[in-house]
Write an enzyme that holds these catalytic residues in place. Structure first.
Site, short mmCIF file in Angstrom:
data_model
loop_
_atom_site.label_atom_id
_atom_site.label_comp_id
_atom_site.label_asym_id
_atom_site.label_seq_id
_atom_site.Cartn_x
_atom_site.Cartn_y
_atom_site.Cartn_z
N ARG A 168 -27.66 -5.87 -49.78
CA ARG A 168 -27.38 -5.62 -48.75
C ARG A 168 -28.55 -6.46 -48.18
NH1 ARG A 168 -28.05 1.02 -49.00
NH2 ARG A 168 -26.75 0.05 -50.73
N SER A 223 -23.78 1.98 -47.12
CA SER A 223 -24.60 3.29 -47.71
C SER A 223 -25.42 4.35 -46.02
CB SER A 223 -25.10 3.95 -48.89
OG SER A 223 -25.68 4.94 -49.16
N HIS A 224 -26.59 4.79 -46.44
CA HIS A 224 -27.21 4.94 -45.24
C HIS A 224 -28.31 4.30 -44.54
CE1 HIS A 224 -29.75 4.91 -48.96
NE2 HIS A 224 -31.38 4.45 -47.86
N LYS A 255 -21.36 -2.89 -53.22
CA LYS A 255 -21.30 -2.44 -54.20
C LYS A 255 -20.34 -3.25 -55.52
CE LYS A 255 -23.41 1.39 -52.54
NZ LYS A 255 -23.19 3.18 -52.50
N ASP A 297 -23.56 10.86 -46.98
CA ASP A 297 -24.00 9.49 -46.83
C ASP A 297 -22.98 8.83 -46.15
OD1 ASP A 297 -23.29 9.46 -48.89
OD2 ASP A 297 -25.12 7.79 -49.90
N ASP A 306 -21.14 5.86 -46.98
CA ASP A 306 -20.08 6.05 -47.91
C ASP A 306 -19.71 7.25 -48.64
OD1 ASP A 306 -22.21 5.74 -49.78
OD2 ASP A 306 -21.67 4.01 -51.10
N ASP A 330 -20.76 8.90 -51.69
CA ASP A 330 -21.01 8.86 -52.35
C ASP A 330 -21.55 9.54 -52.94
OD1 ASP A 330 -22.66 6.83 -52.07
OD2 ASP A 330 -22.93 5.97 -53.57
N ARG A 331 -22.84 10.30 -52.62
CA ARG A 331 -23.74 10.87 -52.59
C ARG A 331 -23.58 12.64 -51.36
NH1 ARG A 331 -29.56 9.51 -51.20
NH2 ARG A 331 -28.17 8.25 -49.46
N HIS A 375 -26.93 11.12 -56.54
CA HIS A 375 -25.66 11.81 -57.06
C HIS A 375 -24.45 12.46 -58.74
CE1 HIS A 375 -25.56 8.17 -55.37
NE2 HIS A 375 -27.28 7.58 -55.22
#
Length: 456
Positions: free
Chosen positions: A18, A104-105, A114, A246, A248, A250-251, A333
């Site tokens: 990242r 992500s965020h 990832k 978020d 992407d 995933d959360r 998560h």
């Protein structure tokens, strides 16, 4: 081309890659990471899958990474726009390594990668990321002749993924429920409509337009300011609950019908309870900063609760070792064995909606039986020497409870517990405190902070 070791050290992190795209995570660097991935992560006779989020920098970075892979003879399947849990699903169902391009965020200036091996097995610093970094530093080989290069093809798995997510609930008996969903201009705006298509779920969408410049608010539901629009929409629209994802997707985070934020531990407990109804006796993991209500719920439902460190690589490893059906992290998560032990905000959200629909009640009533212990939330504290500060607090609590150092310092006393963990990236300590009641919470929190103040 040679790369600055300091840049590589900065962008290759504990669990992903990242950095800022204008200065650090450039197409040239990403190309060479793709070349290195062909050696470190690619599996024989299997394609390499690539998905991406909606950030303006993502298409160029995907092209660079794919070029690095195909130049070494690796075939690439481009999944196009995707959530991270869609890419995990693809890696599992196709049994192929994968890369998801997302930060992500993080703000729009950032992007990231990832990575996972075939079967959605996560790649962390000690399981492949350090090897990628070191191979790039050493210099990657040139591309092969055209005749030996891999092919790049497109594949759309959104429909298959949506059906997979729906398989976690009983769609035949799902009752109508009204929900407001804030996608934050992120990937939930792409996948959520496909997941709920045909279901009796009435969605009020907020910021479903894919826009990686985040014109409305950052796609980071952990920050209370970013939930204000969702909270207002839920209250004004008479919804049973609200969900925020978020960038992407995933959360997932929840607010109840009054707009009050619901701790992820409570969402995790509800989901655990429902899964164990259908799979009694199974093992469920919870990280060590989850509320006590999580292991209590698991045991009361006939499951086996297993405590684990914070961090997805630890959790996925323990899931594989224990055969756990599910795992909860207090950070939003939620991991599912039948989702290839990967986390999925979409699956957790749908199971939570099923609970609300079945109860025919708003979210506050659904979580009320689980909402037993007040907690501090995560408090970030600046200290000069995090290790010495943790040692000082540990010394102050010697003989006063049960302590362990599995991940930072955890101390359980008669009317509460706390965990104090150093940040991996900043000179910060992260403090989480929970008490039997508000007075116990405040007393324990203030005592820990007083010991920390004495060290500075």
């Amino acid at each position: 081309m040679p790369h600055d070791p300091a840049v590589l050290e900065a962008v290759v992190k504990a669990y992903d890659v990242r950095g800022v795209t204008a200065t650090h995570l450039t197409p040239a660097l990403v190309h060479d990471l793709g070349v290195a991935a062909a050696e470190v992560l690619a599996a024989a006779d299997r394609p390499f899958l690539i998905g991406r989020d909606m950030r303006p920098s993502s298409p160029a970075l995907v092209d660079a990474f794919a070029s690095g892979l195909t130049g070494q003879g690796v075939d690439v399947i481009d999944l196009g726009l995707a959530s991270t849990d869609l890419v995990s699903y693809a890696s599992g169902v196709l049994d192929a390594p994968a890369a998801m391009f997302t930060a992500s965020h993080n703000p729009a200036a950032y992007n990231g990668i990832k990575l996972c091996r075939a079967g959605a097995v996560p790649v962390a610093i000690d399981t492949g990321l350090a090897d990628l970094r070191d191979r790039v530093l050493a210099g990657v080989p040139d591309a092969r002749p055209d005749a030996e290069r891999g092919a790049r093809t497109q594949r759309d798995l959104l429909g298959d993924f949506a059906a997979h997510v729906r398989s976690f609930v009983d769609v035949e008996v799902l009752r109508p429920v009204r929900v407001a969903v804030d996608a934050g201009n992120g990937m939930a705006g792409h996948v959520w409509p496909a997941v709920v298509e045909g279901l009796p779920i009435e969605t009020t969408p907020l910021y479903f337009e894919l826009d990686g410049t985040f014109p409305n608010h950052p796609a980071n539901p952990l920050e209370p300011d970013n939930l204000r629009d969702l909270q207002a929409a839920v209250r004004d629209g008479g919804h049973a609950l609200g969900l925020a994802f978020d960038g992407d997707a995933d959360r997932v985070f929840a607010v109840d019908e009054t707009g009050r934020s619901v701790a992820s531990s409570l969402v995790g407990a509800v989901v655990a309870d429902r899964l164990l109804r259908h799979h009694p006796g199974e093992t469920v993991l919870h990280n060590l900063i989850c509320s006590r209500v999580v292991p209590e719920t698991i045991e009361a439902a006939g499951g086996t609760a297993v405590r684990t460190r914070v961090g997805h690589s630890f959790i996925k490893r323990r899931m594989a070792e224990t055969g756990a059906i599910y795992a909860v992290e207090h950070s939003g998560h939620f991991y599912f064995r039948d989702h290839y032990r990967a986390d999925s905000g979409l699956v957790a959200a749908l199971v939570l909606l099923e609970a609300v629909a079945e109860a025919d009640a708003p979210l506050s009533e659904v979580i009320a039986p689980y909402d037993r212990y007040p907690s501090s939330g995560e408090i970030n504290l600046e200290v000069d020497d995090p290790g010495a500060a943790v040692d000082a607090v540990a010394a102050a609590f010697v003989g006063r409870g049960v302590a362990d150092r599995e991940d930072g310092l955890t101390v359980v006393v008669g009317d509460g517990w706390f965990n104090l963990r150093p940040s991996n990236t900043e000179p910060l300590l992260r403090l989480n405190v929970e008490g039997d009641d508000t007075a116990a919470l405040e007393r324990l929190r203030d005592e820990v902070r007083s010991h920390l103040d004495a060290t500075s």
